[in-house]
Design a protein around this motif. Structure first.
Motif: not given
Length: 349
Positions: A25-28, A52-56, A19-20, A71-80
């Motif tokens: 960035s991530r969105r919760t 898991e493939d989306l990095g959730v 994670l570090e 949950l949290s998701v990487p910002e680039p995958n939020f729309a996905a």
């Protein structure tokens, strides 16, 4: 071909390192829906593999009655993620509650569990109409209702949540669990059936059951805050409305709380000084959730007692021997029962 594991296989240390080391960035966020899921186990495995493939990362409960997700998701995958849910019949257009404060470190791993219920309420859902819920109110409407002398505000959360933050004038049942709280609320309001009942919780899910439960018992003027405290905070900031919520909002992830108001309403459980900082005891064999000020954190090395401080100072191998076969999950300081002796002793020192 090796089959992909549908569960976490890494240690906490490795998960933290992963994670570090992330460069995005991530969105919760959180969401829930009461909807019939015909095969929760199959749904669970599908979500785990795809998310898991989306990095959730996060904690998700699946049951025949629906889904409850934080949950949290990487910002680039939020729309996905949004597209994925909209492409799943059961979750199409499911409302998101976006975290008020977010450091991107709310969760370490993806955990999806199949449960009997998405919130443990102890109710026999077949005994009443769970769809007959209260009227949903926006933040603006909720504020307006709060001004009515005929309204009673009820916090539908556990005591350790309401202790650090709540709406002005709210009834705060001193319950340890939602299961315990429902009959408490019914008893508190038994002579108030002619009043308007305004209910709120963190994200709205507990109010769905609680409002239907009250309506089943003859309360007709039942209202609930749409989207809970999380959506309330977002709306008042978006519209520039005054906040009637004071203090902090407790959340069930690594952050433990979000700041809504600047007020400190609670006390350190060890010394009694003003504090709203929740912490889990640093001794893994204890792990009790409690409020600790900076001074006591330094004095007790982030532990709840001298005994836990001593254990925490031992080599890890010795600590593992002491906690072998013991479970310390979901424990918290209980205001609704007798104050634990460790905190009483600290107050005398």
């Amino acid at each position: 071909m090796t089959k992909k594991p549908l569960h976490n296989i890494y240690s906490k240390e490795i998960l933290r390192q992963k994670l570090e080391s992330e460069s995005v960035s991530r969105r919760t966020l959180s969401f829930y829906r009461y909807v019939i899921i015909s095969d929760p186990k199959t749904m669970r495995d599908r979500l785990y593999s795809d998310w898991e493939d989306l990095g959730v990362l996060g904690r998700i409960y699946i049951a025949r009655e629906g889904i409850n997700a934080q949950l949290s998701v990487p910002e680039p995958n939020f729309a996905a993620l949004r597209e994925y849910l909209d492409g799943t019949t059961e979750f199409k257009e499911i409302p998101f509650k976006i975290a008020v404060e977010d450091d991107g470190r709310s969760f370490l791993k993806l955990e999806i569990k199949v449960r009997e219920k998405i919130v443990a309420d102890g109710l026999d859902d077949g005994s009443f109409d769970v769809t007959d819920v209260g009227v949903h109110l926006s933040a603006e409407e909720f504020n307006r209702k709060l001004e009515s002398s005929d309204a009673l505000v009820v916090d539908v959360r556990n005591h350790y949540e309401s202790e650090i933050g709540h709406f002005e004038g709210a009834l705060l049942p001193q319950a340890d669990t939602f299961r315990e709280e429902l009959p408490m609320i019914l008893d508190l309001l038994k002579d108030q059936k002619d009043k308007e009942i305004l209910m709120y919780c963190t994200g709205g899910i507990r109010c769905e059951k609680a409002s239907a439960y009250l309506r089943h018992h003859g309360f007709r003027k039942v209202y609930q805050l749409h989207g809970g405290i999380i959506e309330y905070a977002a709306e008042i900031r978006r519209k520039g409305l005054p906040s009637r919520f004071k203090g902090k909002n407790f959340v069930f992830d690594g952050r433990l709380q979000e700041t809504i108001g600047q007020e400190i309403l609670s006390e350190c459980h060890q010394c009694g000084n003003s504090s709203a900082h929740h912490i889990n005891c640093a001794n893994p064999a204890c792990h009790v959730l409690f409020i600790q000020c900076e001074s006591c954190a330094e004095k007790f090395d982030h532990c709840c007692s001298e005994e836990c401080k001593e254990i925490h100072s031992l080599p890890e191998a010795e600590q593992r021997k002491l906690r072998k076969g013991k479970s310390a999950s979901n424990r918290h300081f209980s205001k609704s029962r007798i104050r634990p002796k460790v905190f009483e002793l600290h107050r005398k020192n």
